[in-house]
Design an enzyme around this catalytic site. Sequence first.
Site, PDB file in Angstrom:
ATOM      1  N   GLU A   2       0.399  -1.186  -0.192  1.00  0.00           N
ATOM      2  CA  GLU A   2      -0.272   0.005   0.053  1.00  0.00           C
ATOM      3  C   GLU A   2       0.933   1.322   0.099  1.00  0.00           C
ATOM      4  OE1 GLU A   2      -3.933   1.655   2.963  1.00  0.00           O
ATOM      5  OE2 GLU A   2      -1.471  -0.167   4.183  1.00  0.00           O
ATOM      6  N   ASP A  31      -4.942   9.032  10.471  1.00  0.00           N
ATOM      7  CA  ASP A  31      -3.673   8.838  10.698  1.00  0.00           C
ATOM      8  C   ASP A  31      -2.721   9.019  11.574  1.00  0.00           C
ATOM      9  OD1 ASP A  31      -2.454   6.860   8.454  1.00  0.00           O
ATOM     10  OD2 ASP A  31      -2.715   8.630   7.400  1.00  0.00           O
ATOM     11  N   TYR A  74     -10.787  -4.519   3.417  1.00  0.00           N
ATOM     12  CA  TYR A  74      -9.492  -3.662   4.585  1.00  0.00           C
ATOM     13  C   TYR A  74     -10.755  -3.174   5.903  1.00  0.00           C
ATOM     14  CZ  TYR A  74      -6.139  -1.186   5.845  1.00  0.00           C
ATOM     15  OH  TYR A  74      -4.485  -0.085   7.280  1.00  0.00           O
TER      16      TYR A  74
END
Lengths: 425, 244
Positions: free
Chosen positions: B38, B49, B163
């Site tokens: 990725e 993040d 995912y």
Amino acid sequence: MNSYFGQFGGRFVPEMLIPALDELEKCYEASIKEEGFHAELANLFNNYVGRPSPLYYAENLTKMLGGAKVYLKLESLNHTGAHKINNAVGQALLAKRMGKKYLIAETGAGQHGVATATVAAKVGMKCKVFMGEVDIKRQYPNVFSMKLLGAEVVSVKYGTRTLKDAVNAAFKYWIENLDDTYYLLGSALGPHPYPTIVRDFQSVIGKEIRQQMEDKEGRMPDVCIACVGGGSNAIGMFSDFINDGVRLIGVEAGGTGNKIGEHAARLSVGTPTEGIVQGYRSYFLQNEDGQLSDTHSISAGLDYAGIGPEHAYLHKAKRVEYVSVSDQETLDAFKLLSLTEGIIPALESSHAVAYALKEAPKLSKDKIVVVNISGRGDKDIFITAKALDNDNWKKFLTNETISPPDPLSTSRSTQNKEGEDKNVI
Amino acid sequence: MIKNKFSIMTHVVAGYPDMDTCRELILTMADSGVSLIEIQIPFSDPMADGPTIMEASQKALDNGVTVSDCFELVASVRDKVNIPLLFMSYVNIPFRYGMEAFVKECSRVGIDGLIIPDVPFDERLDYVSLVKGKGICPIQVVSPDMEDSRLKDVISQSEGFVYTTLKVGITGAMKEISEEGKQFVRRLKGYTKLPVLAGFGISSKEHVEQLRGISDGAVIGSHVINLFNSSGTIGVRNFLSSVQ
């Protein structure tokens, strides 16, 4: 609830935030249908915030400018000194209803942080405020107040270290603590339903202006002017007049020049560029790759790369005029209003004043202009004193730091040695 | 996209610590047996993040990395690695580039999948239909707090694999994988025939072992960046060899 304003707005967040946003939307929709909620809010507005805020006829300024009659909507006289408390009170009630224990907030100038810390103390919730390191340095008085009110102030040390990074930090913290924490967002931006909820709680500004104008002049104003950072004081002032023929003007931060990094004017300098950042689609100051740009404004509260999605819509629909004034024009207006009316406006609000100084003389005497004084200027003393009275200010600061400590505070300052970032005052 | 074995997907931030080293890292990862990589296009405001990836993104941007550099990075390694390469980024990157132009460029350089975590399937930005028929899988990201009905809607939009995050939180290495996360993967497996890769917080060989038999693979992001920061490409290679 509609999550879009034309093509702008939406809810562009990771899936993990969707349940919390759904919960908020449901709570808000249910609450506004209940008389009890409105009564509770009205009670706090009247007895805690100090509403209605005055609509003051600025007679000296009007005479000096020689054009339209100028009224000032004094949100600066609200408890905590700015319009931010309207929204903070409203959202804190929602947080209570959802059974949350902690409030978190982002803040730029510190006004929203103070407002959130204030209502947190009032409703008995713990509070954490995220603030960019740059803003912490330039807004010390508000940082001090937040700590005094029992909030923890978290310094955000990445990115541009200003408001946008504080928003990122608050979102990240929220994602990690969704169960017991409510994110009390301070401006009319972010993912749906925030832009709508914040606008609705701030719309009390415009509603009062309409009533007060009716009482004083028997009619509606011709022009409403407000500064626009994220845009909550402006949308609160404008929303009640959007469907009427009132001219609406939003004033952005023109900073020191027209280059990227010198201003925070998303709509009025260069060609506005669309983006999807921090959960909403709107116009952003960004580079060709979509990275948010550095912004500059003398006022921390306007120093932000995005603008609330409803403003983007009102710009595109050409319903609101968006203009900008420079840092220098802002400082001039700040001084002038202090001298002519005895009112020290916040640097954010001074942008609106600066534009009114240009516009009012062009209008005939039978026209009425209302300027939203969204906040008061006490908090800006570290900037305004430096800009306007540098020598004496430096002398004062030097004396303060070298003089022996006040005996009453000796014990506290000893405990305080561990570091500035500690939540100790 | 996923072969019939337990798959490891690793993560790099394009241009971190610099383009050449990043390219070397991709080649090392492929050589160490990972199944997919990725590649994150750095963004100034990465909402999901944690510190590790955020700092790497900031460093890459400070180095002057552009979106077109990221495409060229993929183009330069495409013929050298024999595994799927995916782009991960936040929506403003492709949106500003122009969604169609972005997808076209992805096709040109040989990108196999897109992960854009901040576009919920029901927002007015349908990139899923844009990538259909172009050999690019839209990978949907789901997480443990989702309601069943919404979860089913979201995974129906995914191609290649699903995912899932193992926690409700931001990216970053953790000490333990929660039971809740593992339970969720089991639930998810009941809803889809697609392979399920699980990530967020995986930071040891033990974590990977715990997922074998539960998910179809593990996503290791922040941990490989931390490893690189502490012990370089060699450290990444040694770790990845140990988890195969």
